[in-house]
Motif scaffolding. Structure first.
Motif, PDB file in Angstrom:
ATOM      1  N   PRO A  59       0.046 -59.737  20.500  1.00 19.36           N
ATOM      2  CA  PRO A  59       1.284 -60.790  20.051  1.00 19.36           C
ATOM      3  C   PRO A  59       2.621 -60.260  20.797  1.00 19.36           C
ATOM      4  O   PRO A  59       3.766 -61.055  20.998  1.00 19.36           O
ATOM      5  CB  PRO A  59       1.270 -60.513  18.677  1.00 19.36           C
ATOM      6  CG  PRO A  59       0.547 -59.398  18.301  1.00 19.36           C
ATOM      7  CD  PRO A  59      -0.423 -59.062  19.206  1.00 19.36           C
ATOM      8  N   VAL A  65      -5.232 -59.189  26.094  1.00 14.75           N
ATOM      9  CA  VAL A  65      -5.843 -57.721  26.618  1.00 14.75           C
ATOM     10  C   VAL A  65      -6.341 -56.899  25.333  1.00 14.75           C
ATOM     11  O   VAL A  65      -6.618 -55.797  25.686  1.00 14.75           O
ATOM     12  CB  VAL A  65      -4.809 -56.992  27.151  1.00 14.75           C
ATOM     13  CG1 VAL A  65      -4.454 -57.848  28.633  1.00 14.75           C
ATOM     14  CG2 VAL A  65      -3.467 -56.808  26.615  1.00 14.75           C
ATOM     15  N   ARG A  68      -8.998 -54.297  25.557  1.00 14.43           N
ATOM     16  CA  ARG A  68      -9.213 -53.209  26.583  1.00 14.43           C
ATOM     17  C   ARG A  68      -8.470 -51.988  26.004  1.00 14.43           C
ATOM     18  O   ARG A  68      -8.219 -51.121  26.753  1.00 14.43           O
ATOM     19  CB  ARG A  68      -8.364 -53.987  28.049  1.00 14.43           C
ATOM     20  CG  ARG A  68      -9.448 -55.097  28.372  1.00 14.43           C
ATOM     21  CD  ARG A  68      -8.898 -55.564  29.762  1.00 14.43           C
ATOM     22  NE  ARG A  68      -8.800 -56.939  29.924  1.00 14.43           N
ATOM     23  CZ  ARG A  68      -8.122 -57.791  30.781  1.00 14.43           C
ATOM     24  NH1 ARG A  68      -7.267 -57.142  31.214  1.00 14.43           N
ATOM     25  NH2 ARG A  68      -8.678 -58.873  30.938  1.00 14.43           N
ATOM     26  N   MET A  84      -1.244 -52.707  26.424  1.00 14.45           N
ATOM     27  CA  MET A  84       0.102 -53.102  27.102  1.00 14.45           C
ATOM     28  C   MET A  84       1.149 -51.938  26.853  1.00 14.45           C
ATOM     29  O   MET A  84       1.845 -51.227  27.606  1.00 14.45           O
ATOM     30  CB  MET A  84       0.633 -54.327  26.859  1.00 14.45           C
ATOM     31  CG  MET A  84       1.296 -55.086  27.826  1.00 14.45           C
ATOM     32  SD  MET A  84       0.522 -55.132  29.713  1.00 14.45           S
ATOM     33  CE  MET A  84      -0.160 -56.732  29.316  1.00 14.45           C
TER      34      MET A  84
ATOM     35  N   PRO B  62      10.469 -59.400  19.517  1.00 14.73           N
ATOM     36  CA  PRO B  62       9.320 -60.370  19.213  1.00 14.73           C
ATOM     37  C   PRO B  62       9.866 -61.190  17.934  1.00 14.73           C
ATOM     38  O   PRO B  62      10.606 -60.687  17.038  1.00 14.73           O
ATOM     39  CB  PRO B  62       8.103 -59.473  18.868  1.00 14.73           C
ATOM     40  CG  PRO B  62       8.747 -57.997  18.303  1.00 14.73           C
ATOM     41  CD  PRO B  62      10.002 -57.828  19.335  1.00 14.73           C
ATOM     42  N   PRO B  65       6.837 -62.846  12.189  1.00 16.32           N
ATOM     43  CA  PRO B  65       5.599 -63.928  11.879  1.00 16.32           C
ATOM     44  C   PRO B  65       6.361 -65.001  11.155  1.00 16.32           C
ATOM     45  O   PRO B  65       5.565 -66.098  10.810  1.00 16.32           O
ATOM     46  CB  PRO B  65       4.629 -62.989  11.802  1.00 16.32           C
ATOM     47  CG  PRO B  65       5.163 -61.656  11.303  1.00 16.32           C
ATOM     48  CD  PRO B  65       6.496 -61.730  12.101  1.00 16.32           C
ATOM     49  N   LYS B 535       1.671 -57.329  33.665  1.00 17.49           N
ATOM     50  CA  LYS B 535       1.971 -57.744  32.264  1.00 17.49           C
ATOM     51  C   LYS B 535       1.414 -59.065  31.915  1.00 17.49           C
ATOM     52  O   LYS B 535       1.348 -59.351  30.673  1.00 17.49           O
ATOM     53  CB  LYS B 535       3.669 -58.256  32.587  1.00 17.49           C
ATOM     54  CG  LYS B 535       3.770 -59.429  33.682  1.00 17.49           C
ATOM     55  CD  LYS B 535       5.117 -59.459  34.122  1.00 17.49           C
ATOM     56  CE  LYS B 535       6.282 -59.787  32.770  1.00 17.49           C
ATOM     57  NZ  LYS B 535       7.562 -60.025  33.472  1.00 17.49           N
ATOM     58  N   ASN B 536       0.641 -59.822  32.643  1.00 17.24           N
ATOM     59  CA  ASN B 536      -0.171 -60.896  32.407  1.00 17.24           C
ATOM     60  C   ASN B 536      -1.666 -60.622  31.895  1.00 17.24           C
ATOM     61  O   ASN B 536      -2.491 -61.366  31.965  1.00 17.24           O
ATOM     62  CB  ASN B 536      -0.261 -62.167  33.217  1.00 17.24           C
ATOM     63  CG  ASN B 536      -0.776 -61.822  34.779  1.00 17.24           C
ATOM     64  OD1 ASN B 536      -0.885 -60.627  35.070  1.00 17.24           O
ATOM     65  ND2 ASN B 536      -1.007 -62.786  35.372  1.00 17.24           N
ATOM     66  N   GLY B 537      -1.964 -59.300  32.189  1.00 19.12           N
ATOM     67  CA  GLY B 537      -3.409 -59.114  31.947  1.00 19.12           C
ATOM     68  C   GLY B 537      -4.217 -58.897  33.085  1.00 19.12           C
ATOM     69  O   GLY B 537      -5.537 -58.614  33.177  1.00 19.12           O
ATOM     70  N   SER B 792      -6.095 -67.870  30.285  1.00 23.31           N
ATOM     71  CA  SER B 792      -4.656 -67.386  30.007  1.00 23.31           C
ATOM     72  C   SER B 792      -4.161 -66.945  31.228  1.00 23.31           C
ATOM     73  O   SER B 792      -2.857 -67.207  30.976  1.00 23.31           O
ATOM     74  CB  SER B 792      -4.796 -66.595  28.824  1.00 23.31           C
ATOM     75  OG  SER B 792      -4.831 -65.153  29.266  1.00 23.31           O
ATOM     76  N   LEU B 807       4.463 -65.386  29.950  1.00 20.64           N
ATOM     77  CA  LEU B 807       3.365 -65.652  28.860  1.00 20.64           C
ATOM     78  C   LEU B 807       4.588 -66.222  27.702  1.00 20.64           C
ATOM     79  O   LEU B 807       5.594 -65.709  27.579  1.00 20.64           O
ATOM     80  CB  LEU B 807       2.951 -64.338  28.234  1.00 20.64           C
ATOM     81  CG  LEU B 807       1.807 -64.030  29.469  1.00 20.64           C
ATOM     82  CD1 LEU B 807       1.606 -62.587  29.217  1.00 20.64           C
ATOM     83  CD2 LEU B 807       0.630 -64.862  29.531  1.00 20.64           C
ATOM     84  N   GLU B 808       4.079 -67.035  26.876  1.00 17.93           N
ATOM     85  CA  GLU B 808       5.042 -67.298  25.749  1.00 17.93           C
ATOM     86  C   GLU B 808       5.137 -66.347  24.795  1.00 17.93           C
ATOM     87  O   GLU B 808       4.521 -65.351  24.514  1.00 17.93           O
ATOM     88  CB  GLU B 808       4.393 -68.539  24.839  1.00 17.93           C
ATOM     89  CG  GLU B 808       3.073 -68.145  24.461  1.00 17.93           C
ATOM     90  CD  GLU B 808       2.446 -69.342  23.723  1.00 17.93           C
ATOM     91  OE1 GLU B 808       3.011 -69.758  22.758  1.00 17.93           O
ATOM     92  OE2 GLU B 808       1.316 -69.642  24.087  1.00 17.93           O
ATOM     93  N   VAL B 809       6.359 -66.269  24.168  1.00 17.62           N
ATOM     94  CA  VAL B 809       6.521 -65.187  23.109  1.00 17.62           C
ATOM     95  C   VAL B 809       5.698 -65.366  21.840  1.00 17.62           C
ATOM     96  O   VAL B 809       5.282 -66.459  21.672  1.00 17.62           O
ATOM     97  CB  VAL B 809       8.137 -65.015  22.927  1.00 17.62           C
ATOM     98  CG1 VAL B 809       8.856 -64.533  24.187  1.00 17.62           C
ATOM     99  CG2 VAL B 809       8.480 -66.271  22.435  1.00 17.62           C
ATOM    100  N   THR B 810       5.941 -64.357  20.884  1.00 15.81           N
ATOM    101  CA  THR B 810       5.076 -64.448  19.600  1.00 15.81           C
ATOM    102  C   THR B 810       5.829 -65.659  18.899  1.00 15.81           C
ATOM    103  O   THR B 810       7.058 -65.548  18.759  1.00 15.81           O
ATOM    104  CB  THR B 810       5.625 -63.085  19.080  1.00 15.81           C
ATOM    105  OG1 THR B 810       5.485 -62.178  19.749  1.00 15.81           O
ATOM    106  CG2 THR B 810       4.657 -63.004  17.864  1.00 15.81           C
TER     107      THR B 810
END
Ligand code: SRM
Ligand SMILES: Cc1cc2nc3c(=O)[nH]c(=O)nc-3n(C[C@H](O)[C@H](O)[C@H](O)COP(=O)(O)OP(=O)(O)OC[C@H]3O[C@@H](n4cnc5c(N)ncnc54)[C@H](O)[C@@H]3O)c2cc1C
Ligand code: SF4
Ligand code: FES
Lengths: 121, 812
Positions: A59, A65, A68, A84, B62, B65, B535-537, B792, B807-810
């Motif tokens: 999140p 990821v 991993r 990350m 972030p 929630p 950063k994007n995996g 993704s 990537l979109e934020v939380t």
């Protein structure tokens, strides 16, 4: 059929169990990602063979990821650290131990005839 | 319940975070005018530094929630209190049961001619604009010599501008320090190279210059106004809520405005007749409002206004009140130190103080304001001066240790005891103390120590040993696995700190493949996939190009591979080529092609030798005195794959002109007429350091022998993630020389043997991996769908190459 282990079976409708891979395919203390009905799920096999499944999306970075990350313990709690930026999540509750306001979803798992199954309902 | 928050800055963020922590489940909508979620405004200036970890994304918090909707880049334009709804600039309407105003402040722009040419200093966009304008400018003027103005002035200086500060008051920081302190501060600021004008205001801004009220004309390519802030109460005003005569939305102790359905928090609120311009009180207000919304009875009853100036390298601190019946002053004009304490007329109670040039007493004395003096006032002026850091141990339990986050010593002590905290990081996470401006961290260290927690040595909760101690345990006992080590010398099942550290120790001592057996599970994701996570995996691929020398054929192969797999390609700062954007399942295919063409792993992912850069050297260069390329290649091939406490970098220059920048490396070599000079302990990065000369005029063989020992001794004795620069500062260059050149410990034969083993046992990790089906099994995006790429991962195109889609934020 042998049910080795199941994370709490909630009341109500019968669960939908989806086979993922052989238990032996999972490296101890390491995760693997699975694509289950469009969702990405990170499945972990702990040192003692116990299974955990949580959402694969980190999140904090938005990247998929979590599978991993490095698996370990914090106190008694089995945990995974996102690769990350290393925030640590409980494998049991999905809650981030460094920031309890943030969590990843958790999914029930079980092993049937050597096959790891996950329920996404 | 539907809660709407107008404004999405730090106060709004803390409000939402508090609701989330308390399990709020209603509707929570945040509407912010800026194009991003709240970010750490206190750390804003670091954004200009360009350091890793200071980009806009790094500063952005972030989304908590509990938040159900976020509207960014939209401004609330009106409140309809009767219908309980707000409207926004985009025409959106949002109904509420509770409205929270968290609109903060706007910089005050003095109404002078040409003001539109100036910048303000409040948002990431402001700083971006300042940075862009600075690229074409050589001079800058900051109007306002307060806390923020000096921070801005230092930032302009950092951008390379000759910078002036203009302060209308009689001295700098008139709100924080008295005249004497201001004079000493001015000396510091001028020594930094800034020009200070006090006692005169701004008359007008003309293209390329500013004119002051006293007629002074200053060249100014960039003008920044930092002349105070005004609460943004315009919405409240228009909606008929009570506002103060000098601005600010009037609130009661529960942060409620004159309309019980509307709260105001942060810098826009007027609480107890005061507007607070510091993040600490703003956070407290947000927590109080959240508690009230949930039915609690928390109250905001004022806050500490002490301040400590950061960033400029000059300590300035003030706390409590800046006047009193009695005062004691210490001044050392040569050292630039000024300290003054204000004391009650019976000389028993500390009222406040000012420190310039030495803020050591600040952390100790700030929590003592209002309490009875424990020592002679003049002794207190030197409190904390012994280099031991502020003695947090001496605080009473109700003393506020962290003013940013309003945390008392008692709260910190109970968190340490109840949560079993062992380090500052733990205290930060649990209590938030130390998590904002950081000025209370020394106090946290001393509190931890006073609570009997040994800080520093233990690697983590699983091992009570430092890395060098663990290294010796593994070496002497001949331990081969993490499981054995943790069973016999640790507890639990390890973590992201100890596992990679032990993996590195095992690799140094036992060789073998980093993905062999149980060791695979210890590795960080980079070592696990033998590539660097992005950063994007996705991952990056860096083939080794020793010394930066490469044939046209090999260049063509890299180009073809990048083209065929659609990878982003960039020349690195390490004289090689990085290919970005590979998915895990592509890595073995990419490496198969590279290995077939004669490439091997560049270990860009490992705590290991990275590159040995070289200049072109005597082969081509008319100044060169030795073959720097040949030596760089020999060294890179000798030490490739060497796992170590942190990464190791090297460079070889062919003469003293130093084109390879060898003195910024862990070990750098500069050619002389007679051989090679060896420099060690250089570092670029976060804290640059020039390498120290270790040995002179070495022959090829001597050079290699000294480097062998240097590296092996470092691997054995450095801490986890300690570069050679910090390691040498800890052990001393003299000691290093004694051990590896004079063999004072008699271990050189052992060190030599260790390196010999490494050189003989080296093999390429990637060739070994693609030849082993067992190791290849991990290179899939999904265990249950090995052929499916991760959906993704998406790219767009920029300058004809791929780039990850943000990537979109939380958000929930
Ligand atoms: C690719 C490259 C930038 C570039 O495009 O030029 C780069 C990229 C990264 N650097 Fe660097 N550094 C690169 C040269 C440098 C240099 C210059 C040099 O080596 O000559 C420095 C300063 C010199 C030094 O290290 O002393 C440098 C100082 C850092 C630092 C700060 C180290 C420090 O001691 O403060 C980090 C952070 C860390 O390692 O903890 C870092 C970390 C990183 C990481 C690994 C960040 C991360 O964790 O993802 C980046 C990912 C690389 C990747 O995915 O392949 N990078 N980095 C350069 C790769 C060189 C190579 O071929 O191996
Ligand atoms: C460079 C800099 C350094 C600082 N350093 C320190 C420090 O070291 N220590 C310290 O304690 N404090 C420091 N501060 C002050 C600190 O940042 C503020 O006290 C804090 O940001 C106040 O938070 P806030 O949420 O009340 O207001 P803000 O941060 O101003 O946030 C309010 C947000 O609401 C938005 N907004 C306003 N009106 C509307 C509307 N009608 N509709 C939608 N959105 C709206 C604004 O665009 C803004 O994003 C610093 C400030 C700056 C600029
Ligand atoms: S360091 Fe000396 S030899 Fe090397 S390129 Fe520069 S001038 Fe030439
Ligand atoms: S005082 Fe700023 S973080 Fe503690």
């Amino acid at each position: 059929m042998t049910t080795v282990q199941s994370v709490e079976a909630p009341t109500g409708a019968a669960r939908n169990w989806i086979p993922i891979c052989a238990h032996a395919d999972l490296i101890p203390e390491r995760g693997a990602a699975a694509l289950v009905r469009g969702r990405q799920i990170a499945v972990f096999r702990a040192f003692d063979g116990h299974l955990y499944a949580v959402g694969n999306r980190d999140p904090y970075s938005g990247a998929y990821v979590i599978s991993r990350g490095i698996v370990g313990t914090r106190g008694e709690e089995p945990v995974v650290a996102t690769p990350m930026h290393k925030q640590v999540f409980s494998l049991v509750t999905g809650v981030c131990l460094d920031d309890p306001a943030t969590a990843v979803p958790i999914y029930p798992t079980r092993v049937t005839n050597g096959t790891v199954e996950v329920s996404v309902e | 319940m539907r809660i709407v928050v107008a404004g999405y800055g730090p106060a709004a963020h803390r409000f939402a975070e508090t609701l989330a922590a308390r399990g709020f489940t209603g509707g929570l909508t945040l509407i912010g005018e800026e194009p991003r979620s709240a970010y750490d405004r206190v750390a804003l200036t670091s954004y200009l530094s360009g350091r890793p970890g200071t980009g806009a994304e790094d500063l952005t918090y972030p989304v908590p929630p509990a938040v159900t909707a976020v509207r960014l880049a939209d401004r609330v334009t009106a409140i309809d209190r009767a219908r309980r709804a707000v409207t926004t600039a985009s025409g959106h309407e949002e109904p509420y049961d509770v409205l929270v105003l968290a609109t903060g402040s706007a910089p005050f722009v003095p109404p002078v001619p040409g003001a539109e040419r100036a910048f303000v200093y409040r948002t990431i966009e402001d700083l971006r604009a300042i940075r862009a304008a600075s690229e074409h400018a050589t001079t800058g003027v900051v109007v306002g010599g307060g806390l923020l103005g000096l921070e801005a002035a230092d930032a302009l200086r950092g951008l390379g501008l000759a910078t002036h500060v203009v302060e209308m008051g009689g001295w700098l920081m008139p709100r924080q320090v008295d005249e004497g302190g201001g004079a000493v501060l001015r000396g510091h600021i001028e020594r930094l190279g800034l020009t200070v004008h006090t006692g005169t205001g701004l008359d007008r801004i003309e293209p390329g210059r500013v004119v002051l009220a006293d007629g002074t004309v200053i060249d100014a390519g960039v003008v920044v106004l930092s002349a105070g802030v005004r609460p943004r109460d315009e919405l409240a005003r228009a909606a008929g809520l009570d506002v103060g005569p000098r601005g600010g939305v009037v609130v009661d102790e529960g942060m409620r405005t004159s309309d019980p359905a509307v709260y105001a928090v942060g810098e826009c609120a007027l609480a107890g007749g005061m507007v607070y311009g510091l993040v600490g009180p703003c956070n407290t207000m947000a927590e109080v409002a959240a508690d009230r919304v949930l039915g609690g009875a928390a109250a905001f009853t004022g806050a500490d206004l002490s301040a400590k100036l950061k960033l400029l390298g000059v300590d300035v601190a003030s706390f409590g009140q800046l006047s009193g019946a009695l005062d004691v002053t210490y001044m050392d004009p040569v050292a630039g130190v000024y300290k003054k304490l204000f004391i009650s007329d019976d000389a028993r109670t500390l009222l406040g103080g000012v420190c310039v040039g030495d803020a050591a007493p600040y952390a100790l004395l700030r929590p003592m304001v209002g309490s009875e003096l424990t020592a002679q006032p003049s002794d207190l002026l030197f409190a904390g001066a012994q280099g031991a850091g502020p003695d947090g141990a001496g605080y009473p339990d109700d003393a506020q240790v962290c003013s940013c986050n309003n945390v008392t010593k008692g709260e910190i002590r109970s968190a340490i005891a109840e949560q079993g905290l062992t380090d500052v990081a733990g205290v930060k996470k649990c209590t938030r103390a130390g998590a904002s401006c950081g000025s209370c961290v020394p106090a946290l260290v001393s509190i931890l120590a006073a609570e009997g927690v040994a800080t520093g040595k233990a690697l983590c909760e699983h091992f009570p040993y430092s890395r060098p101690e663990l290294f010796e345990i593994v070496r002497v006992r001949g331990i081969g696995t993490f499981s054995q080590l943790i069973a016999e010398h640790g507890q639990g099942r390890g973590c992201e700190v100890c596992k990679p550290a032990v993996a590195s120790i095992l690799a140094s001592l036992n060789g073998g493949h980093v993905l062999e057996g149980e060791r695979a599970a210890l590795q960080d994701t980079n070592d696990h996939f033998l590539a660097n996570i992005q950063k994007n995996g996705t991952y990056s691929v860096v083939p080794r190009i020793p010394g930066g020398e490469i044939t046209p054929e090999k260049l063509i192969v890299i180009g073809e591979v990048a083209r065929d797999f659609g990878l982003y390609t960039k020349i690195t700062g390490g004289q090689r080529i990085d290919l970005f954007g590979a998915r895990v399942e592509e890595l073995p295919k990419i490496w198969k092609r590279l290995v077939d063409a004669g490439f091997e792993s560049g270990h860009a992912y490992g705590k290991a030798l990275r590159t040995v850069k070289s200049c072109v050297g005597s082969t081509w260069c008319r100044y060169g005195v030795q073959d720097s390329v040949g030596m760089a290649i020999a060294l890179e091939l000798r030490y490739r794959g060497l796992r170590s406490p942190h990464k190791i970098k090297s460079a070889v220059s062919g003469c003293a002109r130093e084109c390879a920048e060898a003195r910024s490396k862990d070990f750098g070599i500069i050619a002389t007429e007679n051989g090679w000079n060896l420099y060690v302990g250089g570092n670029g990065g976060f804290k640059p350091r020039h390498a120290d000369l270790l040995a002179q005029d070495l022959s090829d063989d001597e050079l290699i022998r000294v480097i062998d020992r240097f590296l092996m001794f470092y691997i054995r004795t450095a801490d986890r993630l300690q570069r050679t620069a910090a390691w040498i500062e800890a052990i001393g260059l003299g000691h290093l020389r004694e051990v590896i050149i004079e063999d004072s410990l008699g271990i050189c034969a052992d060190l030599d043997a260790g390196m010999e083993r490494h050189v003989n046992d080296y093999f390429d990790e990637w060739s070994a991996t693609i030849a082993d089906p067992e190791k290849l099994r991990r290179f899939v995006s999904f265990v249950n769908a090995p052929g499916t790429p991760d959906p993704s991962i998406v790219f767009e195109t920029e300058r004809d190459q791929i780039k990850p889609v943000l990537l979109e934020v939380t958000r929930r």
